[in-house]
Design a protein around this motif. Structure first.
Motif, PDB file in Angstrom:
ATOM      1  N   LEU A  91       0.828  -1.209   0.000  1.00 19.63           N
ATOM      2  CA  LEU A  91       0.000   0.000   0.000  1.00 19.63           C
ATOM      3  C   LEU A  91       0.861   1.258   0.000  1.00 19.63           C
ATOM      4  O   LEU A  91       0.574   2.226  -0.714  1.00 19.63           O
ATOM      5  CB  LEU A  91      -0.935   0.004   1.206  1.00 19.63           C
ATOM      6  CG  LEU A  91      -2.128  -0.940   1.134  1.00 19.63           C
ATOM      7  CD1 LEU A  91      -2.837  -1.002   2.481  1.00 19.63           C
ATOM      8  CD2 LEU A  91      -3.075  -0.507   0.050  1.00 19.63           C
ATOM      9  N   ALA A  92       1.926   1.258   0.798  1.00 17.83           N
ATOM     10  CA  ALA A  92       2.817   2.419   0.846  1.00 17.83           C
ATOM     11  C   ALA A  92       3.493   2.640  -0.502  1.00 17.83           C
ATOM     12  O   ALA A  92       3.612   3.782  -0.969  1.00 17.83           O
ATOM     13  CB  ALA A  92       3.856   2.232   1.945  1.00 17.83           C
ATOM     14  N   MET A  93       3.917   1.567  -1.155  1.00 17.73           N
ATOM     15  CA  MET A  93       4.558   1.696  -2.461  1.00 17.73           C
ATOM     16  C   MET A  93       3.574   2.207  -3.502  1.00 17.73           C
ATOM     17  O   MET A  93       3.923   3.011  -4.366  1.00 17.73           O
ATOM     18  CB  MET A  93       5.139   0.356  -2.895  1.00 17.73           C
ATOM     19  CG  MET A  93       5.932   0.465  -4.163  1.00 17.73           C
ATOM     20  SD  MET A  93       7.236   1.696  -4.031  1.00 17.73           S
ATOM     21  CE  MET A  93       8.612   0.667  -3.723  1.00 17.73           C
ATOM     22  N   SER A  94       2.333   1.776  -3.404  1.00 19.13           N
ATOM     23  CA  SER A  94       1.307   2.263  -4.323  1.00 19.13           C
ATOM     24  C   SER A  94       1.090   3.764  -4.150  1.00 19.13           C
ATOM     25  O   SER A  94       0.972   4.494  -5.132  1.00 19.13           O
ATOM     26  CB  SER A  94       0.002   1.510  -4.090  1.00 19.13           C
ATOM     27  OG  SER A  94      -1.007   2.002  -4.922  1.00 19.13           O
ATOM     28  N   VAL A  95       1.059   4.221  -2.910  1.00 24.13           N
ATOM     29  CA  VAL A  95       0.880   5.655  -2.653  1.00 24.13           C
ATOM     30  C   VAL A  95       2.087   6.441  -3.148  1.00 24.13           C
ATOM     31  O   VAL A  95       1.943   7.505  -3.753  1.00 24.13           O
ATOM     32  CB  VAL A  95       0.621   5.912  -1.153  1.00 24.13           C
ATOM     33  CG1 VAL A  95       0.705   7.384  -0.819  1.00 24.13           C
ATOM     34  CG2 VAL A  95      -0.733   5.357  -0.750  1.00 24.13           C
TER      35      VAL A  95
END
Length: 134
Positions: free
Chosen positions: A95-99
């Motif tokens: 999720l952090a990488m997507s953001v």
């Protein structure tokens, strides 16, 4: 300057996906491409300071865009397999990488949703002070 570079980078990435014959394998990918194209258009609008469409449209588009991305990452992007193989920290990392990867688009949508009008008087609350001529 960062947003201009990011806009051209994302445009190159999207145009490269046009030449991939397997990219349009599912209707979900076509919807994602259409939403991504709208996100890149919003990125170009913010990067080059061009107004287009209303704030209401961009607010609705931003909600749909973020909702679609969350559904794809959490439910359709293999969240169960990521959680099974890497644990909950792997899912948080995904999720952090997507953001991080979508930060320029999210920033541009935010700016389009809550743009302020910089034209006109800039005094206290927009009121123009008038001098007494008596």
């Amino acid at each position: 300057m960062f947003l201009k570079i990011a806009a051209f980078f994302y445009a190159v990435c999207f145009s490269a996906s046009l030449f991939d014959p397997t990219f349009y394998g599912t209707p979900l990918r076509v919807v994602g491409f259409a939403l991504g194209l709208g996100g890149v258009a919003g990125l170009f609008l913010v990067a080059f300071k061009r107004p287009f469409l209303s704030q209401g449209f961009w607010r609705a588009f931003a909600v749909i865009y973020v909702g679609y991305q969350l559904v794809c990452v959490l439910f359709l992007g293999g969240a169960h397999s990521v959680t099974a193989s890497h644990g909950i920290l792997g899912l948080v990392g995904a999720l952090a990488m997507s953001v991080v990867l979508q930060f320029p688009i999210l920033l541009s949508l935010w700016r389009l949703c809550f743009a302020t009008n910089t034209s006109g008087p800039q005094g206290s609350g927009g009121a123009v002070a008038q001098e007494d001529s008596a």
